[in-house]
Scaffold this motif. Structure first.
Motif, PDB file in Angstrom:
ATOM      1  N   UNK A  80       0.827  -1.211   0.000  1.00 57.63           N
ATOM      2  CA  UNK A  80       0.000   0.000   0.000  1.00 57.63           C
ATOM      3  C   UNK A  80       0.858   1.256   0.000  1.00 57.63           C
ATOM      4  N   UNK A  81       1.885   1.280   0.836  1.00 60.65           N
ATOM      5  CA  UNK A  81       2.744   2.461   0.939  1.00 60.65           C
ATOM      6  C   UNK A  81       3.587   2.654  -0.313  1.00 60.65           C
ATOM      7  N   UNK A  82       3.975   1.558  -0.959  1.00 66.45           N
ATOM      8  CA  UNK A  82       4.789   1.648  -2.181  1.00 66.45           C
ATOM      9  C   UNK A  82       3.955   2.139  -3.357  1.00 66.45           C
ATOM     10  N   UNK A  83       2.748   1.614  -3.480  1.00 65.73           N
ATOM     11  CA  UNK A  83       1.869   1.995  -4.592  1.00 65.73           C
ATOM     12  C   UNK A  83       1.302   3.393  -4.410  1.00 65.73           C
ATOM     13  N   UNK A  84       1.001   3.749  -3.172  1.00 62.37           N
ATOM     14  CA  UNK A  84       0.356   5.042  -2.901  1.00 62.37           C
ATOM     15  C   UNK A  84       1.038   5.719  -1.728  1.00 62.37           C
ATOM     16  N   UNK A  85       2.189   6.329  -2.003  1.00 64.67           N
ATOM     17  CA  UNK A  85       2.965   6.971  -0.953  1.00 64.67           C
ATOM     18  C   UNK A  85       2.277   8.157  -0.316  1.00 64.67           C
TER      19      UNK A  85
END
Length: 461
Positions: free
Chosen positions: A161-166
């Motif tokens: 989640x954090x990688x795709x949508x920082x």
């Protein structure tokens, strides 16, 4: 004279009466045997025996490769180059040897199969003592793996989640663990080992895929500026405790033995074609895949990041973002399969007690309630104690070392009684001594790791 027809599931059904006409007794025994067979056909381990050798291969890969491979560079940092490489190689050799022993012992008694780890333990140590020795250790292993994989799945979903949508709103790890658990509230109702074969195959493919991504992305990232290979702890005591914890990490990585007899139980067997042949063929393929996953990840990951590597190698990798996101999602898919592989023997134990001891009627409702309670329990513990590295070290030594490294050797000595001071005798005792050291030392490091991380942790964060 009474004649019996032998079945693959070891159930004998009388086919004629005795000359004295004691047909009522035979009928009663036949009904009892038929009832026991019906229960065995319902229980998840013994309900299906049509697996092929490649089922053994991907089930064993799914059972072994998982959370453990991601922690190996971190373990290398605590062990150092020389001891780290030595521990990895020795563990690979010892665990392959003890796994071979278990495959051989599955059908050591003609006409009988030891379909569960505790059944083999009962044959080796006696009915009661075998249960007391094996069942607690096996339950600790399988329940702890379920908990750790809940943590791993949640952490990997969060990283995805954090990688795709920082720029997205921060979401607590707790919620990602709940999301991961929701999948198992559905999959856990697949009835048997063979019914999860598709999930297990996907998981095995994912394990090789994300392991390859982990070491190739590390290689592409290159050796980090100022990388150091000395022990990360600032004190001698810290170094020693970290070393112990790392031993547990390695033990956790070689933990497929706890479900090997249950996997072999799904393979058909006859006197002419015993199940150990296709099972061993699958094990060799699985261990080849394990070596392709473990050694490159451990050595290249440590080489690139040194003693600053995270306890989950994917957390140390940031770019390329799409590749890291994909790797984390592959981890999620894999630990979904791994969770099911380790949960199935627990389901079998729970359902055996409910049906055979407490005399509940086998039913979908019984299975639905008991399995949901188990999934909910592992989810709640994972939410409460999400200390990934410490959990691996603590559980790896406490339970995985006995069931993987030396309990098969003790059973081998008890059953086969090899010649004293012969090659087999020496080999087994060496494994027993190393396994005992591992069991004693690694939980100490793991517990310290958990305590240190717990100081700054807020519950349900």
């Amino acid at each position: 004279m009474e004649t019996n027809r032998q079945h693959d599931d070891n159930t004998s059904i009388p086919t004629s009466t005795t000359p004295n006409g004691n047909s009522h007794l035979l009928s009663k025994n036949a009904c009892k045997l038929a009832e026991e067979k019906a229960i065995d056909d319902w229980l998840p381990i013994t309900s299906s025996r049509n697996a092929k050798w490649w089922y053994s291969a991907f089930h064993n890969v799914t059972a072994m490769v998982g959370a453990g491979v991601l922690s190996l560079p971190y373990a290398m940092a605590a062990l150092g180059w020389g001891p780290g490489v030595l521990v990895l190689i020795i563990s690979w050799i010892i665990t392959l040897y003890t796994l071979w022993q278990m495959v051989e012992m599955h059908e050591m008694v003609p006409g009988r199969r030891f379909d569960r780890y505790h059944e083999l333990g009962q044959h080796a140590f006696g009915e009661k003592l075998g249960l007391y020795i094996v069942v607690p250790q096996q339950l600790i292993v399988e329940v702890s793996v379920s908990i750790v994989y809940m943590v791993t799945g949640g952490q990997s979903l969060k990283k995805f989640h954090e990688t795709v949508c920082g720029s997205c709103t921060h979401i607590k790890t707790t919620y990602f663990i709940i999301i991961f658990a929701s999948v198992h509230f559905v999959l856990s109702h697949l009835p048997s080992f063979n019914s999860i074969s598709g999930v297990s195959l996907a998981a095995a493919v994912m394990s090789l895929t994300y392991s390859t991504i982990a070491w190739t992305a590390s290689l592409r990232k290159g050796i980090q500026p100022g990388v150091e290979y000395g022990y990360p702890a600032s004190s001698r005591a810290g170094t020693v405790f970290d070393f112990f914890n790392a031993l547990g990490d390695v033990a956790f990585a070689y933990a497929g033995h706890n479900v090997v007899l249950e996997i072999q139980a799904t393979i058909p067997s006859t006197p002419e074609k015993p199940s150990k042949k296709p099972m061993w063929k699958g094990v060799l393929v699985a261990y080849f895949v394990v070596s392709l996953c473990y050694f490159p990840v451990a050595l290249i990951g440590y080489r690139m990041f040194g003693n600053k590597v995270e306890d989950n190698i994917l957390l140390s990798l940031e770019k390329p973002a799409w590749l890291i996101a994909a790797a984390n999602m592959f981890v999620v898919i894999h630990v979904i399969g791994s969770y099911q592989i380790y949960a199935m023997p627990v389901f079998d134990m729970i359902e055996t007690v409910l049906v055979k001891k407490l005399h509940f009627k086998p039913s979908f409702i019984l299975r639905f309630i008991s399995r949901n309670i188990y999934v909910a329990f592992t989810m709640l513990v994972a939410i409460t104690f999400p200390f990934f590295g410490g959990l691996l070290g603590f559980f790896g030594g406490l339970a995985f070392a006995p069931t993987t490294y030396f309990l098969p050797c003790i059973m081998w000595l008890a059953i086969y009684k090899p010649k004293k001071f012969g090659l087999s005798w020496f080999t087994n005792w060496i494994c027993i001594i190393l396994g005992l050291l591992l069991m004693i030392l690694s939980p100490i490091g793991g517990l310290r790791n958990i305590i240190l991380r717990a100081k700054g942790y807020k519950i349900f964060s």
